[in-house]
Design a protein around this motif. Structure first.
Motif, mmCIF file in Angstrom:
data_model
loop_
_atom_site.group_PDB
_atom_site.id
_atom_site.type_symbol
_atom_site.label_atom_id
_atom_site.label_comp_id
_atom_site.label_asym_id
_atom_site.label_seq_id
_atom_site.Cartn_x
_atom_site.Cartn_y
_atom_site.Cartn_z
ATOM 1 N N TRP A 106 0.880 -1.119 0.082
ATOM 2 C CA TRP A 106 0.136 0.053 -0.089
ATOM 3 C C TRP A 106 0.759 1.323 -0.026
ATOM 4 O O TRP A 106 0.572 2.026 -0.798
ATOM 5 N N ALA A 107 1.870 1.360 0.909
ATOM 6 C CA ALA A 107 2.840 2.756 1.012
ATOM 7 C C ALA A 107 3.480 2.397 -0.571
ATOM 8 O O ALA A 107 3.766 3.864 -0.893
ATOM 9 N N ALA A 108 3.772 1.837 -1.030
ATOM 10 C CA ALA A 108 4.622 1.350 -2.435
ATOM 11 C C ALA A 108 3.534 2.412 -3.335
ATOM 12 O O ALA A 108 4.229 2.998 -4.370
ATOM 13 N N HIS A 109 2.328 2.345 -3.505
ATOM 14 C CA HIS A 109 1.446 2.729 -4.392
ATOM 15 C C HIS A 109 0.532 3.944 -3.697
ATOM 16 O O HIS A 109 -0.544 4.237 -4.454
ATOM 17 N N ALA A 110 0.944 4.305 -2.450
ATOM 18 C CA ALA A 110 -0.129 5.108 -1.729
ATOM 19 C C ALA A 110 -0.351 6.547 -2.514
ATOM 20 O O ALA A 110 0.872 7.127 -3.165
ATOM 21 N N PRO A 111 -1.350 7.261 -2.470
ATOM 22 C CA PRO A 111 -1.585 8.385 -3.214
ATOM 23 C C PRO A 111 -0.825 9.587 -2.723
ATOM 24 O O PRO A 111 -0.499 10.589 -3.341
ATOM 25 N N THR A 112 -0.570 9.656 -1.282
ATOM 26 C CA THR A 112 -0.017 10.694 -0.673
ATOM 27 C C THR A 112 1.229 10.315 0.247
ATOM 28 O O THR A 112 1.107 9.195 0.793
ATOM 29 N N LYS A 113 2.115 10.969 0.573
ATOM 30 C CA LYS A 113 3.284 10.740 1.498
ATOM 31 C C LYS A 113 2.476 10.440 2.923
ATOM 32 O O LYS A 113 3.092 9.561 3.541
ATOM 33 N N GLY A 114 1.281 10.983 3.304
ATOM 34 C CA GLY A 114 0.984 11.056 4.776
ATOM 35 C C GLY A 114 0.405 9.374 4.733
ATOM 36 O O GLY A 114 0.654 8.499 5.632
ATOM 37 N N ASP A 115 -0.335 8.963 3.678
ATOM 38 C CA ASP A 115 -0.752 7.632 3.608
ATOM 39 C C ASP A 115 0.515 6.551 3.843
ATOM 40 O O ASP A 115 0.481 5.627 4.357
ATOM 41 N N ALA A 116 1.458 6.867 2.744
ATOM 42 C CA ALA A 116 2.814 5.914 3.029
ATOM 43 C C ALA A 116 3.516 5.994 4.458
ATOM 44 O O ALA A 116 3.614 4.908 4.854
ATOM 45 N N ASN A 117 3.482 7.080 5.041
ATOM 46 C CA ASN A 117 4.280 7.347 6.077
ATOM 47 C C ASN A 117 3.373 6.339 7.348
ATOM 48 O O ASN A 117 3.826 5.883 8.078
ATOM 49 N N GLN A 118 2.132 6.732 7.155
ATOM 50 C CA GLN A 118 1.306 5.922 8.159
ATOM 51 C C GLN A 118 1.403 4.398 7.940
ATOM 52 O O GLN A 118 1.490 3.674 9.022
ATOM 53 N N ALA A 119 1.642 3.857 6.682
ATOM 54 C CA ALA A 119 1.680 2.286 6.298
ATOM 55 C C ALA A 119 2.881 1.913 7.058
ATOM 56 O O ALA A 119 2.824 0.845 7.537
ATOM 57 N N TRP A 120 4.214 2.801 6.995
ATOM 58 C CA TRP A 120 5.383 2.346 7.699
ATOM 59 C C TRP A 120 5.478 2.473 9.074
ATOM 60 O O TRP A 120 5.907 1.803 9.737
ATOM 61 N N ARG A 121 4.761 3.235 9.611
ATOM 62 C CA ARG A 121 4.418 3.495 11.041
ATOM 63 C C ARG A 121 3.770 2.280 11.704
ATOM 64 O O ARG A 121 3.963 1.732 12.555
ATOM 65 N N ASN A 122 2.709 1.603 10.810
ATOM 66 C CA ASN A 122 2.337 0.288 11.101
ATOM 67 C C ASN A 122 3.453 -0.848 11.423
ATOM 68 O O ASN A 122 3.176 -1.513 12.188
ATOM 69 N N LEU A 123 4.319 -0.763 10.619
ATOM 70 C CA LEU A 123 5.595 -1.597 10.591
ATOM 71 C C LEU A 123 6.596 -1.392 11.764
ATOM 72 O O LEU A 123 7.017 -2.263 12.415
ATOM 73 N N LEU A 124 6.965 0.297 11.534
ATOM 74 C CA LEU A 124 8.233 0.352 12.533
ATOM 75 C C LEU A 124 7.817 1.287 13.834
ATOM 76 O O LEU A 124 8.914 1.555 14.588
ATOM 77 N N GLY A 125 6.565 1.542 13.953
ATOM 78 C CA GLY A 125 6.048 2.188 15.250
ATOM 79 C C GLY A 125 5.836 3.456 14.897
ATOM 80 O O GLY A 125 6.113 4.224 14.065
ATOM 81 N N PRO A 126 5.345 4.217 16.090
ATOM 82 C CA PRO A 126 4.976 5.690 16.023
ATOM 83 C C PRO A 126 6.077 6.549 15.875
ATOM 84 O O PRO A 126 5.964 7.774 15.387
ATOM 85 N N ALA A 127 7.386 5.919 16.266
ATOM 86 C CA ALA A 127 8.495 6.744 16.305
ATOM 87 C C ALA A 127 9.034 7.199 14.556
ATOM 88 O O ALA A 127 9.775 8.052 14.471
#
Length: 336
Positions: free
Chosen positions: A311-332
């Motif tokens: 999802w992050a690879a094709h996310a329409p916005t940086k915010g969407d991509a960032n949130q997907a990676w927060r799911n993996l790497l945590g809120p930091a």
């Protein structure tokens, strides 16, 4: 296969690793200095007592491999050391573990106790922890029952209380060979994956995935690639996708064997649900204690994480991509 133009690209993840995951270089150097100090103290003691039954120390674990990640409060030790014990002096390889650890604690006090308090030596389930008051570092000293084998081979006492034939020196050679071929990003990729699995365990305390298993998965994909493509160590989002896809699509059902130090024919047949064989011991499946439920749980976790990466690879916005990676790497994770 074309590579997406990631919002969260390699540089973003490399920056996150530098700022949030990697052990700062000064701290890592301090750990290595303290381990070397312990070794030098023991070597001086052995020189003065040639028949001493504590034979040698070897740096081991993630710190020695340069795959350690920043500790959170209350997490484990800062560094691991293998203490080679002359097996004949403690009753042989079959010695009872608690008695062996008491023996090792007494030896540590003999060597290091003149400048330390008794409370600085604490026995855990598999090691003697030594707290270094000046730096605050904690080093776990784990016994290895040694019978004079070459390449520092000996029987390591594991966290489960088993005694497993291994070699700290050959394990380091195993990862160094691949790092030297792949470059420095090889070990940083492992550290990022460790950060992912730590966050996954924070969300699911039943999840099992030891860091050594992640190291072996990365090594396997470096050796063989995935889906016709080499492991993308210079493109962290792509490499994450490959590692997670491997777990999700193989269900971790295929045995994995490395032939650096023995032929595949020496592996002991097994019906264990997950089979990743110790690169230096063909009789040791490092995942032998994992149940089929553990395997399914890990596969499900990786599948969910893969969905986030895709999802992050094709996310329409940086915010969407960032949130997907927060799911993996945590809120930091700060993102792009």
């Amino acid at each position: 296969m074309p590579v997406p133009a990631y919002h969260v690209d390699h540089e973003v993840l490399a920056t996150h690793a530098k700022n949030k995951v990697n052990v700062p270089s000064g701290d890592a150097a301090k750990r290595r200095t303290q381990v070397n100090h312990l070794r030098s103290r023991l070597e001086a003691h052995i020189a003065a007592h040639p028949d001493y039954d504590l034979v040698k120390l070897r740096a081991s674990g993630s710190t020695a491999k340069h795959t350690a990640i920043r500790r959170r409060r209350g997490e484990g030790s800062d560094a691991d050391v293998a203490a080679y014990v002359r097996a004949s002096s403690v009753g042989g390889v079959s010695v009872e573990v608690s008695g062996l650890l008491e023996w090792l604690k007494d030896r540590c006090v003999e060597v290091y106790g003149a400048t330390k308090d008794a409370d600085d030596f604490v026995i855990s389930d598999h090691a003697v922890g030594i707290t270094l008051r000046g730096s605050g570092l904690k080093i776990d000293v784990a016994p290895v029952l040694y019978e004079g084998e070459a390449d520092d081979r000996g029987h390591l006492v594991t966290r489960q209380g088993d005694k497993v034939l291994t070699s700290v020196t050959l394990h380091l050679a195993f990862i160094h060979t691949r790092r030297n071929a792949a470059g420095p990003n090889y070990r940083e990729l492992i550290r990022l994956l460790k950060a992912w699995i730590r966050e996954a365990k924070r969300n699911d305390d039943q999840l099992r995935c030891k860091s050594f298993l992640l190291e072996l998965i990365v090594a396997h994909l470096w050796d063989h690639g995935w889906n016709g493509e080499a492991l993308a160590v210079n493109n962290y989002p792509r490499a994450f996708e490959q590692v997670l896809s491997y777990i999700a699509h193989t269900d971790l059902l295929a045995p994995v064997v490395f032939t650096d130090f023995y032929p595949a024919t020496e592996v002991t047949p097994s019906s264990d649900p997950i089979q990743f064989w110790d690169p230096v011991n063909p009789t040791n499946n490092v995942t032998r204690t994992y149940t089929d439920a553990d395997r399914q749980r890990l596969v499900k976790t990786a599948t969910t994480a893969l969905e986030d990466v895709m999802w992050a690879a094709h996310a329409p916005t940086k915010g969407d991509a960032n949130q997907a990676w927060r799911n993996l790497l945590g809120p930091a994770f700060e993102g792009a």
